[in-house]
Design an enzyme around this catalytic site. Structure first.
Site, mmCIF file in Angstrom:
data_model
loop_
_atom_site.group_PDB
_atom_site.id
_atom_site.type_symbol
_atom_site.label_atom_id
_atom_site.label_comp_id
_atom_site.label_asym_id
_atom_site.label_seq_id
_atom_site.Cartn_x
_atom_site.Cartn_y
_atom_site.Cartn_z
ATOM 1 N N ASN A 272 3.506 10.388 -30.797
ATOM 2 C CA ASN A 272 4.186 9.928 -31.336
ATOM 3 C C ASN A 272 4.048 10.899 -32.544
ATOM 4 O O ASN A 272 3.803 11.676 -33.298
ATOM 5 C CB ASN A 272 3.606 8.797 -32.489
ATOM 6 C CG ASN A 272 4.654 8.511 -33.428
ATOM 7 O OD1 ASN A 272 5.617 9.032 -34.057
ATOM 8 N ND2 ASN A 272 3.779 7.611 -35.037
ATOM 9 N N TRP A 273 5.854 11.912 -32.218
ATOM 10 C CA TRP A 273 5.301 13.380 -33.436
ATOM 11 C C TRP A 273 6.257 12.701 -34.346
ATOM 12 O O TRP A 273 6.590 13.423 -35.691
ATOM 13 C CB TRP A 273 7.655 13.329 -32.521
ATOM 14 C CG TRP A 273 6.407 14.541 -31.410
ATOM 15 C CD1 TRP A 273 4.649 14.835 -30.856
ATOM 16 C CD2 TRP A 273 7.441 15.673 -30.085
ATOM 17 N NE1 TRP A 273 4.982 15.402 -29.522
ATOM 18 C CE2 TRP A 273 6.348 15.775 -29.335
ATOM 19 C CE3 TRP A 273 7.715 15.854 -30.097
ATOM 20 C CZ2 TRP A 273 6.388 16.952 -28.813
ATOM 21 C CZ3 TRP A 273 8.709 16.890 -29.256
ATOM 22 C CH2 TRP A 273 7.866 17.906 -28.382
ATOM 23 N N LYS A 274 6.846 11.192 -35.345
ATOM 24 C CA LYS A 274 6.954 11.197 -36.234
ATOM 25 C C LYS A 274 8.131 11.698 -36.514
ATOM 26 O O LYS A 274 8.663 12.443 -35.829
ATOM 27 C CB LYS A 274 6.266 11.445 -37.922
ATOM 28 C CG LYS A 274 4.955 10.789 -36.803
ATOM 29 C CD LYS A 274 4.016 10.302 -38.252
ATOM 30 C CE LYS A 274 2.712 10.175 -37.455
ATOM 31 N NZ LYS A 274 1.604 9.151 -38.493
ATOM 32 N N HIS B 259 5.890 0.088 -35.988
ATOM 33 C CA HIS B 259 4.722 1.162 -36.434
ATOM 34 C C HIS B 259 4.152 1.094 -37.968
ATOM 35 O O HIS B 259 5.304 0.720 -38.954
ATOM 36 C CB HIS B 259 5.379 3.152 -36.085
ATOM 37 C CG HIS B 259 4.118 3.741 -36.658
ATOM 38 N ND1 HIS B 259 3.952 4.232 -37.738
ATOM 39 C CD2 HIS B 259 3.991 4.636 -35.560
ATOM 40 C CE1 HIS B 259 2.820 4.957 -37.303
ATOM 41 N NE2 HIS B 259 2.668 5.675 -36.748
ATOM 42 N N GLU C 134 4.247 3.218 -40.635
ATOM 43 C CA GLU C 134 5.308 3.774 -41.546
ATOM 44 C C GLU C 134 6.107 2.427 -41.614
ATOM 45 O O GLU C 134 7.231 3.305 -42.594
ATOM 46 C CB GLU C 134 5.516 5.274 -40.559
ATOM 47 C CG GLU C 134 3.952 5.904 -41.111
ATOM 48 C CD GLU C 134 3.650 6.973 -40.250
ATOM 49 O OE1 GLU C 134 4.768 7.730 -39.923
ATOM 50 O OE2 GLU C 134 2.778 7.498 -40.035
ATOM 51 N N GLU D 283 -4.055 0.060 -34.417
ATOM 52 C CA GLU D 283 -3.581 1.416 -35.444
ATOM 53 C C GLU D 283 -4.134 0.729 -37.094
ATOM 54 O O GLU D 283 -2.754 0.303 -37.975
ATOM 55 C CB GLU D 283 -1.871 1.621 -35.544
ATOM 56 C CG GLU D 283 -1.463 1.995 -34.261
ATOM 57 C CD GLU D 283 -0.541 3.623 -34.473
ATOM 58 O OE1 GLU D 283 -0.900 4.738 -33.639
ATOM 59 O OE2 GLU D 283 0.098 3.422 -35.081
ATOM 60 N N GLY E 76 -2.918 9.272 -39.744
ATOM 61 C CA GLY E 76 -2.884 10.904 -40.926
ATOM 62 C C GLY E 76 -4.325 10.916 -41.840
ATOM 63 O O GLY E 76 -3.700 11.865 -42.470
ATOM 64 N N SER F 230 -6.198 8.921 -36.433
ATOM 65 C CA SER F 230 -7.066 10.120 -36.299
ATOM 66 C C SER F 230 -7.350 9.902 -35.189
ATOM 67 O O SER F 230 -8.570 10.513 -35.174
ATOM 68 C CB SER F 230 -8.332 9.976 -37.237
ATOM 69 O OG SER F 230 -6.357 9.663 -38.201
ATOM 70 N N GLY G 249 -0.516 10.005 -33.963
ATOM 71 C CA GLY G 249 0.067 11.084 -34.317
ATOM 72 C C GLY G 249 0.177 12.778 -34.379
ATOM 73 O O GLY G 249 0.548 13.680 -33.279
ATOM 74 N N GLY G 250 -0.715 13.382 -35.128
ATOM 75 C CA GLY G 250 -0.934 14.357 -36.199
ATOM 76 C C GLY G 250 -1.595 15.743 -34.026
ATOM 77 O O GLY G 250 -1.160 16.769 -33.822
#
Ligand code: PEP
Length: 244
Positions: A4-6, A90, A92, A162, A168, A208, A229-230
């Site tokens: 997930n590149w956000k 998600h 977010e 998640e 993150g 993470s 993500g990251g």
């Protein structure tokens, strides 16, 4: 294994990522590989992965096919640009953009109708976990969203657990904590859709995930993959997660 590149990377950065990444995962036949860039970079990602084993996804979707819904993007539009997947619910989106279990269900049905494969996210906040309410939250999210699907629809989704406190933050759930939550989600699935459907549904862990912790997470029997993500933003790190 989904990235997930956000809200990161423009079109040229997207293309540059895949130039490095594609050969690193070309031999990965043990899993499906998915990257979800922003809406505006889906076309660049689809072009850069043509003929590879990498699928492209969106990070959200609206449930109407078209209309006066400024700023929204529909499932048929996402499919038409060549994406096959979509992340729905998600944390977010739930925290900052008013996503509810009800809209998660509406979006999932719309995505499935357009032939997209939804990755539906669930997970508790830190306060829920500290109050011993993780199972209650997972049950509410499952019952309010996923349980509204038909068995045929359920067979076409992927679920991502998640924990919000691990996204993150660099704090990964221990493999045991993650496994417990996955077990709880699979039990919900079993009660609603039966043992065969519950065994077959893929449940990803997200929060993470890094090259150095993926192996232990993936060793848990109920963890079928990762939503990252990251660590999905760099070709080397996401490739070593894929090839754990
Ligand atoms: C995510 O965005 O779904 C996620 C799990 O992020 P991170 O890997 O950075 O915690």
């Amino acid at each position: 294994m989904a990235g997930n590149w956000k809200m990161y990377k423009n079109a040229s950065e997207t293309t540059a990522f895949f130039e490095k990444f594609n050969p690193l995962v070309a031999g990965a036949s043990h899993c499906e590989v998915v990257i979800a860039p922003t809406f505006v970079n889906i076309a660049a990602a689809v072009a850069a992965t043509k003929g590879t084993n990498i699928g492209i996804g969106a990070q959200d979707v609206y449930w109407k096919n078209e209309g006066a819904f400024t700023g929204e993007v529909s499932a048929p539009m996402i499919a038409a640009v060549g994406a096959q997947w979509v992340i729905i619910g998600h944390s977010e989106r739930r925290q900052f953009f008013g996503e509810t279990d009800e809209t998660v269900l509406q979006k999932t049905v719309a995505a499935l109708e357009a032939g997209l494969k939804p990755i539906i996210c669930v997970g508790e906040m830190l306060a829920d976990r500290e109050a011993g309410k993780t199972a209650d939250v997972l049950t509410r999210q499952f019952q309010g969203g996923i349980a509204g699907l038909t068995p045929e629809q359920f067979a076409r989704i992927v679920i991502a657990y998640e924990p919000v406190w691990a996204i993150g933050t660099g704090k990964t759930a221990t493999p045991e904590i993650a496994a417990d939550a996955h077990k709880c989600i699979r039990a919900q699935a079993r009660a609603k859709f039966g043992a065969a459907a519950a065994d077959a549904v893929r449940i990803l862990y997200g929060g993470s995930v890094k090259p150095d912790n993926v192996k232990n997470l993936m060793a848990q029997p109920d963890i079928d993959g990762a939503l990252v993500g990251g660590a999905s933003l760099k070709p080397d790190s996401f490739a070593s997660i894929v090839n754990f």
